[in-house]
Each structure stands twice: as C-alpha cells, then as structure tokens.
Design an enzyme around this catalytic site. Structure first.
Site, PDB file in Angstrom:
ATOM      1  N   SER A  63     -13.053   9.628 -10.549  1.00 22.82           N
ATOM      2  CA  SER A  63     -11.791   9.265  -9.922  1.00 22.82           C
ATOM      3  C   SER A  63     -11.476   7.832 -10.325  1.00 22.82           C
ATOM      4  O   SER A  63     -11.659   7.444 -11.467  1.00 22.82           O
ATOM      5  CB  SER A  63     -11.910   9.425  -8.407  1.00 22.82           C
ATOM      6  OG  SER A  63     -10.673   9.200  -7.766  1.00 22.82           O
TER       7      SER A  63
ATOM      8  N   VAL B 123      -9.824   6.821   2.634  1.00 26.60           N
ATOM      9  CA  VAL B 123      -9.989   6.294   1.275  1.00 26.60           C
ATOM     10  C   VAL B 123      -8.792   6.652   0.386  1.00 26.60           C
ATOM     11  O   VAL B 123      -8.012   7.547   0.695  1.00 26.60           O
ATOM     12  CB  VAL B 123     -11.289   6.814   0.633  1.00 26.60           C
ATOM     13  CG1 VAL B 123     -12.485   6.307   1.408  1.00 26.60           C
ATOM     14  CG2 VAL B 123     -11.319   8.344   0.576  1.00 26.60           C
ATOM     15  N   GLU B 124      -8.679   5.946  -0.742  1.00 30.48           N
ATOM     16  CA  GLU B 124      -7.586   6.117  -1.710  1.00 30.48           C
ATOM     17  C   GLU B 124      -6.222   6.034  -1.025  1.00 30.48           C
ATOM     18  O   GLU B 124      -5.312   6.800  -1.293  1.00 30.48           O
ATOM     19  CB  GLU B 124      -7.732   7.427  -2.492  1.00 30.48           C
ATOM     20  CG  GLU B 124      -8.932   7.412  -3.430  1.00 30.48           C
ATOM     21  CD  GLU B 124      -8.951   8.581  -4.396  1.00 30.48           C
ATOM     22  OE1 GLU B 124      -8.009   9.403  -4.361  1.00 30.48           O
ATOM     23  OE2 GLU B 124      -9.891   8.664  -5.198  1.00 30.48           O
ATOM     24  N   GLY B 125      -6.103   5.055  -0.122  1.00 29.03           N
ATOM     25  CA  GLY B 125      -4.891   4.891   0.676  1.00 29.03           C
ATOM     26  C   GLY B 125      -5.077   5.539   2.014  1.00 29.03           C
ATOM     27  O   GLY B 125      -5.003   6.760   2.139  1.00 29.03           O
TER      28      GLY B 125
END
Length: 777
Positions: free
Chosen positions: A180, A467-469
């Site tokens: 990722s 996570v990831e925003g």
C-alpha cells in the site's frame, strides 16, 4: 430558451405590465449576450466573490490534495443527469491465469500455515510463514516484473488481501501494508532509476522490510503539520547530506523494518540545493541500521498481533540522494502522498473488509443454520434473520464497489473521491457486520478460544477505521469536500478563475453553472413529482426501477450541491454536518450505481434478485436518510425554513426509497442457511481450509449435514403430530422411528452424524486456571 420560458411563465401568470416585461427583457438580454454580461453582471459578481469569506479559500496543501488523482463515475452522479447507459455498461474486472494460479497456490498455502488462535498466543508470525512471504514475493505484489516483483493488477492485489484477511486479519495487514502506501509505491511512482534498481528487487524478495513513517504526536489526520525535521548541510568530504530528527508513532512493520520511508520538513539554511531555505515536506529512505535510529519499542493495537511501533531518529545523517526521486523531488512530499493515497486506499482496506465480511457471512449463517433453540435453527427466527440478511446484503454491496473500484484503477484511472468512498464505507460496513455477527453468535462469540471465529475480528475492527484517513475526517471533509470541487462540472474552474481574477474564464463558467443549476432544479422537481417515472432506464427488467430512482437521486444531489455551494460559499468547508450528509448522498449514489452494474454484468440472474432488491433498497434508503437530515438542518436563513418545512414534509411522504422489506430479509436469510452453490458463489474468494478439524470447515460441514437431514427430521415431526410416534428424548424418539419404519437405518445414521457434529461445533472453549493465566487475548 430559458429566457423565452421565463417570459412565457410571466405572461401565463398574468403579468402584463409593460414596464415589468420591459425590465425582464432587458435583464434577459443582458445575461444572454456574453459581451454585455461579462462587463456588467460577471464583473460585479467576480469582485464580490474575491472578497474574503465569499468563495472557499484553498490553501496550497488543499490545492495539491484536490489536484491529486482523477474523476470517474462520480462526475456523472454529481452532475444531476448521469449517463445511465455508460454506468450500466461497466463490467467487472477478471484475473489473469497467472493471478488465479497465485491465489490457488501460494496464497492458499500461506493461509493454511496460519492459525489465528495460535498467532494471537504467539504474538508473531512463525519464521516459516516469513519464509513463504519472502520466497513467493508477497511484498512485491505491486512491484513491476522487470524489477523482480509480481506486477499484478489492482483486482488481483485486492483478491489476495481479501483471501488472507478471511484467514487472519493480522496476516493480511502484514502483507498489505508494504503493498500500500510506503517505500515501494513511492519508488515506483517517483523514484530515480538508481533507487528503483537497488531497492525494488530487494523489497520484492523481502530482503528489505519497509515501513512508512508519517504520523506524529501532533500530526495525525492533519498530516501536513508534521514537525519532523531534515536540515541540508555539507559534510567534510564536500558531499551534501541531511541531518534528520523525528518522533513518529503507529508505524506498521517499523519494529521489523530495515528501511523507513520517512516524511519530514526539509530546510536548507545555506540554500545548497538552490530551492530556498524552507523546502517543505519531503520523503526519504532511511536505513534502520544507521546510528540514531530507534525502532525497538512496540505499540499494542487492541491486542492484534501485527508489528506496529513508534520510531525515533536523533541526528540521523543520510545523503541527499536518499530523497525519494532525488533532489528534484525535494519539497514535493505532500503532493506525492496525496497522489499515492488517491488510488492506494481503494485497494487494501476495502479488500480486507470484503474478505472479512464474506467470511463473517459464511460463518454466521452456518452457525445460525445449525444452532437450535426451541426446537428450530435460530436463523429461522425473524429477529435473527434481520441481522443475518444485513450481513449478507452489506457484503454484496461492499464486494460490488470493491471490484468496480479496482476496475477503474486497472484502467489507469485514479479516482480519489471513489477510493475515499470505498475505504470509508467498506470499513464502516465491515464493523457493522461484525457487530451483527456478535449478536447472532451470542455467548459463543464472546467466549475466547480456538473455536471462536469472530471475536478477534471484533477486536480488530476499529483499527481499519483510523488509518489511511480517519473515517470521521474522510466523511466530513474528503468525500464531498473533494467531490464537490473535483467532480462538479464547474466548481473547480470557477475557483481557479476567482483566485486569478480571470474575468474571461469566469464569465462563461458562471453562466454555464447557472444554467446547469436551473436545469437540475427543474429536473429534480419533475422527478419528485413523477417519482422518476419519466427517466429512461438503460435496462429492462427488475433493475430498471432502480436506475430510474438513481437518476432521481442524482438530480436531487446535484441541486442540493449547488444550493450549498451558492448559499454558503466559503462557509461550506466548516459546515461538516452538512458536508458529511452530502458525502453520504454521493457515496450511496456510487455504491448503488456499481451494484446495479454488477447485477447486469453477472447476467441479471433470477436467483440474484433477492440480493439486488435488498442492496438497491438499502443503498437508496441510506441516500434518503441523508437527504432528510440535510433538509431538516440546512443552515441558510431564507432557504432553510422552506427546506425544513414543505419540502422536507413532501420528501418524507414521497421517499426515493424505503428500507429493505421484511420479505427481502427473510429470502436472503433462507438462502444463507442453505449449503448451495448460490451461497458459495456470492461469498467465494475466501480461504477454504484443508484441515478436517478446522473449526470453520467443520461448521460449514455441519450446515451441509443439517440441510441433508432436514427432510428426514420432517418425517419424524410429522409422525409425532399424527400420533405414530410418541414425543420423547431425541435418542429414544429416533430409535422408535426406525423401529416403526418412519425413517430408514441409513437415514438414522445421517441424523446421528449431524447431531454429533452439531453438538461439537456449538461447543465453546474452556481452560484450566494455569492455562487461563498464561493465555493472551
């Protein structure tokens, strides 16, 4: 045309005053002739909008975030008049022969080596699992083949993570993070050839273990506020280097890593790079073996056994050549981050969520089909059927948008809004499904042990939310905040023209926007009055009405978006309750559109109709709920009372869609409790254990035996009702049934096998006091 229509409306309403009509014609001419409109109306409006507070103020970091990625079907949905034919023709992506072979071979072998309960007790993956990860290049899923990686498609990447997640959430995290956002992705997109040639083969082979260090104590969702520093200086030998100091946290794989992808603020006091003194956010590769690097500490994320750690760096020195992309990329870190997130968050977490949800659907439905209370399987109680259908229906929805989002990514699109929608809703709906599963499993869900299939998923669910925003940020600021500007036909061009004071560009754009707004308002009103009956569906059959409702929803969303943009201007970005609900409307429009496309792409099968009806009604009802929330709370003084009053009342008695009907729930719940190809087809892609004593395999087999035994049990029940058999304990009753030839000996043996296996699979674990005290969660 609109001027003529307006004139007709005035005269038709009885306005015959010469002065009134003359004024109307004068204004219409003024607005219709571009040269006149530009120097009068447009010039005045532009001067007003350039004043503070009217138009949204876009910072440089916001601008870079908005420009990252691209747009896709969300542009159609936000337009108010979507291209239904184009949406209906979207097709599902497929795997190559090589990708399918990797799933059936290395991925299944890796899954078979991991037993989730043992992993939670040992707290780390066994060395032999790491050997397979390295040998089969699991860390090279996204790395191109010419650099030694697998070079797989987005859909293959997604299917791999989904299958791993169905076996172990911790295992899937370990594999998905290096594929990722991190060093490999950043190097592929921005690295120099020297960096790619050195690092990518080593990352693919697992010789280097990467991590990506971004979050800090004072910089979480506001990642642009990082305080880690890098200072350029000249070393004694004349070469340029960077002295780094940082304090990061929540970095997956940091404790195992050999190289850190580090985000920091770069300064150059002597301007040695000729880029100024304050260069900005930069990414660099930092080997963890360097003096001053500390990755020895561990976080404990809710007990889930994957490596997650803080990291610190004190006066760590790296050559400037370690900047990802070289010195030419110094200061471009924020743009690189936004561009990488634009596609990356559309793969990993939606894939993990989908894999977990399919596993939950299979395990929970099997349990509901064999666990009996009051003489019948609990899945036949409507109170259980409702959450069971919701688990299955939400899985169908998530799997639909997961696959279509991957299709866009494999077409070289990077739809940043769609990927944000996918990440947010996949993780939220997964959490909802896990909660429903816990309700159905009851005591068996809260009693830890090797037999428990879902408790560890319950622990892990909040992690994906953060996570990831973080999801709150993603919903309230990103989905609509980016969508309204990037996907709107005119908003982004208007903002650029306003900022530049460009009257020539502003005039035709605002004129087209005004016409667009009027058309959408008219279209939405017409659809509300006719319930979308005038919309021409691109398909015939049971899906047609949902395409009409989708267009009705799109026109409503387009009109409300313009009301918000025009009525609130620069205030809109601070009205997070409003933008969150608008985000829900845009999200569910997208989710419904690709779910309808999935139904068509899979052949519009009759046996899929229960899933289509449930999913479409659920999604459109979620749109309706968000709409009613907006109408009840629209924060504009003049328009607000109108929306809160008659329009809201009309929307409630004339909804776009109601929730799924009870019979939809019951049909899906019944399908889920039958061990059929239909059930397996909808929830394929998860790992099917090979071991006979695996708890999930035995639960599935128990459901199969339960289904086989059902007609035999009916014979016995019928005989009792007719008085042929006396009601007695199960063993005595079944023996008597054989003696009186109600059932055969072979049928008795099938019932006996079923009863013994069911009795086993509904058991829960217990431990001695010593075992309990030694046990991890």
């Amino acid at each position: 045309m609109w001027a003529a229509l307006g004139f007709a409306v005035l005269t038709g309403a009885g306005v015959h005053s010469v002065w009134a009509l003359t004024i109307y014609v004068a204004v219409a001419v003024l607005l219709s002739v571009p040269a006149l409109r530009r120097v009068t109306f447009s010039r005045l409006l532009l001067s007003i909008l350039r004043k503070p507070g009217f138009a949204p103020k876009i910072s440089e970091t916001e601008r870079q975030a908005l420009e990252a990625g691209g747009v896709w079907v969300e542009r159609e949905l936000l337009s108010g008049n979507p291209d239904l034919n184009g949406i209906a023709k979207l097709t599902l992506p497929t795997l190559s022969v090589e990708e399918q072979a990797f799933l059936d071979g290395p991925v299944n072998r890796l899954c078979s080596m991991v037993h989730d309960w043992d992993l939670w007790q040992d707290r780390e993956l066994p060395s032999e699992v790491w050997d397979v990860i390295r040998r089969e290049r699991f860390f090279g899923i996204i790395i191109p083949r010419h650099y030694g990686g697998l070079g797989f498609s987005a859909i293959a990447h997604s299917e791999i993570i989904a299958r791993l997640a169905s076996r172990s959430a911790a295992l899937s995290v370990t594999v998905m993070v290096p594929n990722s956002l991190g060093p490999a992705k950043l190097l592929i997109n921005y690295g120099t050839e020297a960096q790619k040639n050195y690092y990518l083969p080593r990352l693919a082979r697992g010789e280097e273990i990467p991590c990506f260090a971004l979050t800090e104590p004072d910089a979480g969702s506001d990642a642009a506020s990082i305080r880690s520093t890098g200072v350029v200086f000249r070393q004694g030998d004349g070469t340029l280097a960077i002295r780094l100091n940082w304090k990061k946290r929540w970095t997956t794989l940091a404790g195992l890593s050999t190289v850190i992808g580090l985000a920091f603020r770069l300064s150059d006091p002597e301007n040695l790079l000729a880029k100024g003194h304050e260069i900005g956010i930069t990414f660099a590769l930092v080997p963890t073996r360097l003096p001053g690097v500390d990755v020895t500490r561990r976080h404990d994320p809710l007990g889930v056994p994957f490596s997650n750690s803080p990291s610190r760096g004190t006066n760590v020195v790296i050559p400037v050549e370690n900047i990802i992309g070289g010195t030419a990329r110094a200061g471009q870190g924020w743009r690189m981050l936004m561009e990488s997130l634009a596609d990356g968050r559309g793969i990993s977490l939606p894939a993990q969520s989908s894999g977990l949800m399919k596993f939950i659907a299979r395990a929970t439905s099997a349990y509901a089909g064999v666990r009996r209370q009051f003489g019948v399987p609990i899945g036949r109680f409507q109170g259980i059927a409702e959450p069971l259908a919701r688990i299955a229906g939400l899985s169908y929805l998530v799997d639909s948008f997961r696959r279509f989002t991957c299709s866009a990514l494999d077409s070289d699109l990077k739809p940043s809004v769609v990927t944000a929608i996918s990440k947010y809703h996949a993780t939220e709906l997964c959490r909802k499904s896990i909660n429903d599963a816990m309700d159905i499993f009851g005591g068996a869900g809260i009693t830890l042990g090797p037999r428990n299939l879902i408790a560890h998923l319950y622990y892990a669910a909040p992690i994906a939310i953060t996570v990831e925003g973080a999801n709150i940020l993603t919903r309230s600021l990103i989905i609509f905040g980016q969508g309204a500007i990037r996907a709107h036909p005119f908003a982004w061009r208007e903002l650029i023209a306003i900022k530049a004071g460009d009257l020539v560009a502003f005039d035709p754009t605002i004129a087209a926007h005004t016409s667009h707004f009027v058309r959408n308002l008219f279209r939405a009103s017409l659809y509300w009055l006719t319930r979308g009956a005038l919309v021409r569906s691109p398909v015939r059959g049971p899906a047609a009405k949902y395409y009409r409702q989708l267009t009705w929803a799109s026109a409503t969303l387009g009109a409300l978006t313009d009301f918000a943009l025009i009525g609130l201007g620069g205030r809109l970005k601070f009205e997070e309750k409003l933008t969150g609900r608008l985000a829900d409307m845009l999200s569910w429009s997208y989710i419904c559109s690709v779910t309808l496309s999935r139904f068509q792409s899979e052949g519009a099968r009759r046996d899929d109709l229960p899933f289509l009806h449930w999913a479409a009604r659920y999604g459109l009802n979620q749109f309706q709920i968000a709409l009613e929330g907006i109408l009840a709370n629209f924060p504009i003084p003049i328009l607000g009372p109108l929306l809160r009053g008659p329009i809201r009342w009309f929307a409630r008695i004339n909804p776009i869609s109601a929730a799924p009907r009870d019979r939809d729930d019951l049909k899906i719940a019944a399908i889920m409790q039958e061990s059929t190809l239909l059930r397996l087809r909808h929830f394929r892609g998860i790992f099917e254990p090979f071991e006979e004593n695996d708890p999930f395999r035995r639960l599935e087999y128990a459901l199969e035996l339960e289904n086989t035994a059902e007609p035999i049990l009916k014979k016995v029940v019928t005989a009792v009702k007719k008085g042929v058999l006396k009601k007695d304990a199960d063993d005595a009753l079944l023996h008597e049934a054989v003696l009186k030839q109600v059932i055969s000996q072979d049928e008795f043996e099938k019932l006996d096998e079923m009863r013994r296996l069911v009795s086993e699979v509904i058991q829960v674990d217990d431990f001695s006091q010593d075992e309990y005290l030694r046990m991890s969660a």
